[in-house]
Design a protein around this motif. Structure first.
Motif, short mmCIF file in Angstrom:
data_model
loop_
_atom_site.label_atom_id
_atom_site.label_comp_id
_atom_site.label_asym_id
_atom_site.label_seq_id
_atom_site.Cartn_x
_atom_site.Cartn_y
_atom_site.Cartn_z
N ARG A 239 85.54 44.61 25.56
CA ARG A 239 86.79 45.25 25.13
C ARG A 239 88.00 44.49 25.66
O ARG A 239 88.99 44.26 24.94
N ASP A 240 87.92 44.06 26.92
CA ASP A 240 89.03 43.34 27.54
C ASP A 240 89.31 42.03 26.79
O ASP A 240 90.46 41.71 26.47
N PHE A 241 88.25 41.27 26.47
CA PHE A 241 88.43 40.00 25.77
C PHE A 241 88.87 40.23 24.32
O PHE A 241 89.61 39.42 23.77
N THR A 242 88.43 41.33 23.69
CA THR A 242 88.84 41.63 22.31
C THR A 242 90.32 41.97 22.25
O THR A 242 91.05 41.46 21.39
N VAL A 243 90.77 42.81 23.16
CA VAL A 243 92.18 43.21 23.18
C VAL A 243 93.08 42.01 23.43
O VAL A 243 94.15 41.87 22.85
N ARG A 244 92.64 41.10 24.29
CA ARG A 244 93.44 39.92 24.61
C ARG A 244 93.35 38.83 23.55
O ARG A 244 94.02 37.80 23.65
N GLY A 245 92.49 39.03 22.54
CA GLY A 245 92.33 38.03 21.49
C GLY A 245 91.63 36.78 21.98
O GLY A 245 91.94 35.67 21.51
N GLU A 246 90.67 36.94 22.89
CA GLU A 246 89.98 35.79 23.47
C GLU A 246 88.48 35.81 23.16
O GLU A 246 87.66 35.40 23.97
N LEU A 247 88.15 36.29 21.95
CA LEU A 247 86.74 36.34 21.57
C LEU A 247 86.12 34.94 21.50
O LEU A 247 84.90 34.78 21.66
N ASP A 248 86.95 33.94 21.25
CA ASP A 248 86.42 32.59 21.15
C ASP A 248 85.93 32.08 22.51
O ASP A 248 85.19 31.09 22.57
N LYS A 249 86.34 32.75 23.59
CA LYS A 249 85.89 32.33 24.92
C LYS A 249 84.53 32.93 25.29
O LYS A 249 83.98 32.62 26.34
N ILE A 250 84.02 33.84 24.43
CA ILE A 250 82.69 34.41 24.66
C ILE A 250 81.68 33.47 24.00
O ILE A 250 81.60 33.36 22.78
N VAL A 251 80.92 32.79 24.82
CA VAL A 251 80.00 31.76 24.33
C VAL A 251 78.57 32.11 24.75
O VAL A 251 78.33 32.53 25.89
N LYS B 65 92.60 50.50 20.28
CA LYS B 65 93.38 51.50 19.55
C LYS B 65 93.14 52.90 20.09
O LYS B 65 93.98 53.78 19.90
N VAL B 66 91.98 53.14 20.68
CA VAL B 66 91.71 54.41 21.36
C VAL B 66 91.26 54.10 22.77
O VAL B 66 90.64 53.06 23.04
N ALA B 67 91.61 55.00 23.70
CA ALA B 67 91.31 54.74 25.10
C ALA B 67 89.86 55.00 25.45
O ALA B 67 89.28 54.35 26.31
N SER B 68 89.24 55.96 24.75
CA SER B 68 87.85 56.30 25.04
C SER B 68 87.25 56.99 23.84
O SER B 68 87.94 57.28 22.86
N THR B 69 85.97 57.24 23.89
CA THR B 69 85.26 57.93 22.81
C THR B 69 84.02 58.60 23.38
O THR B 69 83.49 58.18 24.42
N ASP B 70 83.58 59.65 22.71
CA ASP B 70 82.40 60.39 23.17
C ASP B 70 81.13 59.55 23.10
O ASP B 70 80.12 59.90 23.71
N ALA B 71 81.18 58.47 22.36
CA ALA B 71 79.98 57.63 22.21
C ALA B 71 79.70 56.80 23.47
O ALA B 71 78.62 56.24 23.62
N ILE B 72 80.66 56.72 24.37
CA ILE B 72 80.49 55.89 25.57
C ILE B 72 79.83 56.71 26.66
O ILE B 72 80.28 57.81 27.00
#
Length: 413
Positions: free
Chosen positions: A8-20, A96-103
């Motif tokens: 989630r942290d990397f997605t929010v920061r727009g750094e998905l390309d750093k996940i290898v 976009k949401v802080a939490s969800t019941d699925a977590i």
């Protein structure tokens, strides 16, 4: 940090390309490393926890259509995110949401509870708020009992039990097979069904050409016949069954249906309704036919599975009929609107429904107002259920019975 929070942290920061992916691990830049098969805290509506591999692949491909995503994931042998989970999962990962019941962050299954003895009370007093409330002097018997009771009361055993539970099956997962996608099976089945309909249509068209020539011959004058009349080898009645056709035009009889989608019976679904006794909504049938609207559809009233009693042409463009074609029109499904009969070669409704039998199809729970105009006409109102498809056959048989009764009376007048 857990895998879900890191993703989630990397997605929010727009750094998905750093996940290898390196081997069987995902490296989040130089910050974290997790196994690809690690279960995250996000639980599917089907009951299983999504793996990190599934979530990484989804968040990097969420922009493509779900069917394409499923096919791609299957090719990569990666379990896919289900359609109901797509939107809430993406909203969480994108912040976009802080939490969800699925977590469900997993509580340790075997938490270590400190064994607090007499000598340990002072040691735990600074860190443990439950011990700060103890007012008995250290080393006393009451202090020992209170510390033990408070220590155990602080453990949430219900959460520990729930954290250990794993649902085996639910009503959705029972209907699914692992590592299988039935979309391709559905598409193949649909294509085979369409091909079958095309072949049958060509066969009927070829047969009707020959039948029309026979029916137009003066020496035979073949007309409408009743169930039970003796049929020849080719499906036509034997020559001895001659009926008066003077009041009905020579050739295959015609049934007219409205071209508007707001009526229940159209040229798209009339065949399934009259031949098979099954009502399929027009919009559904039109999608199956990919919008290819036919100019003419042939429907058959059958004496048995392989013996045709009579064939009819169904059309929805009265303006395309020639003068001699109107003599072959025997029935019309009415829309309930006056403009349906504009430019018809009749002076009024009385003449129309004396020469042509009219049917008005409606849902049984529709308001009376919807059939207010129709009730002023000499037409037969046929009602069907919105949901009970097993009742469609009775409605179709009623149409056939009334049509054949009308045709017999018209042929003998």
């Amino acid at each position: 940090m857990d895998p879900l929070s890191a993703l989630r942290d990397f997605t929010v920061r727009g750094e998905l390309d750093k996940i290898v992916r390196v081997g069987d691990e995902f490296r989040f830049g130089s910050d974290y490393t997790f196994p690809c098969s690690a279960e995250t805290a996000y639980r599917s509506k089907q009951g299983n926890l999504y793996t990190l591999e599934t979530l990484v692949y989804y968040v990097k491909n969420h922009h493509i259509k779900h069917t394409e995503y499923l096919q791609s994931a299957r090719t990569q042998r990666i379990p896919a995110v289900t359609l109901p989970d797509r939107k809430p999962l993406l909203e969480y990962l994108q912040g976009k949401v802080a939490s969800t019941d699925a977590i469900e962050f997993v509580v340790p299954q075997n938490p270590k509870i400190p064994d607090i003895g007499v000598d340990a009370v002072d040691e735990y007093r600074p860190e443990d708020p439950t011990l700060l409330a103890i007012r008995d002097p250290p080393g006393s018997e009451d202090a020992l009992d209170n510390s033990r009771v408070r220590g155990f009361d602080n453990v949430d055993y219900i959460s520990m039990i729930r954290a250990s539970e794993r649902p085996l099956k639910d009503r959705e997962s029972l209907l699914e097979c692992k590592q299988r996608d039935f979309y391709s099976v559905l598409m193949a089945s649909t294509r085979r069904e369409e091909e079958r309909h095309r072949l049958e249509s060509h066969q009927r068209k070829d047969g009707l050409v020959a039948k029309s020539r026979l029916m137009g011959a003066d020496e035979r004058g073949l007309g409408f016949w009743k169930d039970g009349d003796e049929l020849g080898y080719d499906g036509t009645p034997k020559p001895k069954m001659l009926l008066n056709r003077s009041k009905i035009g020579e050739g295959v009889p015609i049934i007219l249906v409205p071209s508007a989608f707001q009526t229940l019976i159209t040229i798209y679904n009339v065949k399934e309704f009259l031949e098979d006794g099954v009502f399929i909504p027009t919009d559904v049938k039109a999608k199956q036919m990919k919008g290819a609207k036919p100019d003419c559809v042939t429907v058959q009233k059958k004496f048995s599975r392989d013996r045709v009693v009579m064939a009819y042409e169904v059309r929805d463009k009265p303006s395309a009929l020639k003068t001699e074609d109107w003599d072959r029109v025997v029935a019309v499904f009415v829309l309930g609107k006056e403009w349906q009969f504009k430019d018809w070669p009749f002076k009024d409704h009385v003449e129309i429904f004396n020469k042509i039998i009219g049917f008005y199809m409606r849902f049984e729970d529709d308001s009376v107002e919807s059939a207010k105009i129709v009730k002023q006409w000499n037409v037969k109102i046929i009602s069907i259920s919105k949901n009970k498809r097993h009742q469609d056959r009775a409605a179709a048989l009623e149409v056939w019975d009334r049509l054949e009764e009308f045709v017999r009376s018209r042929s003998h007048t």
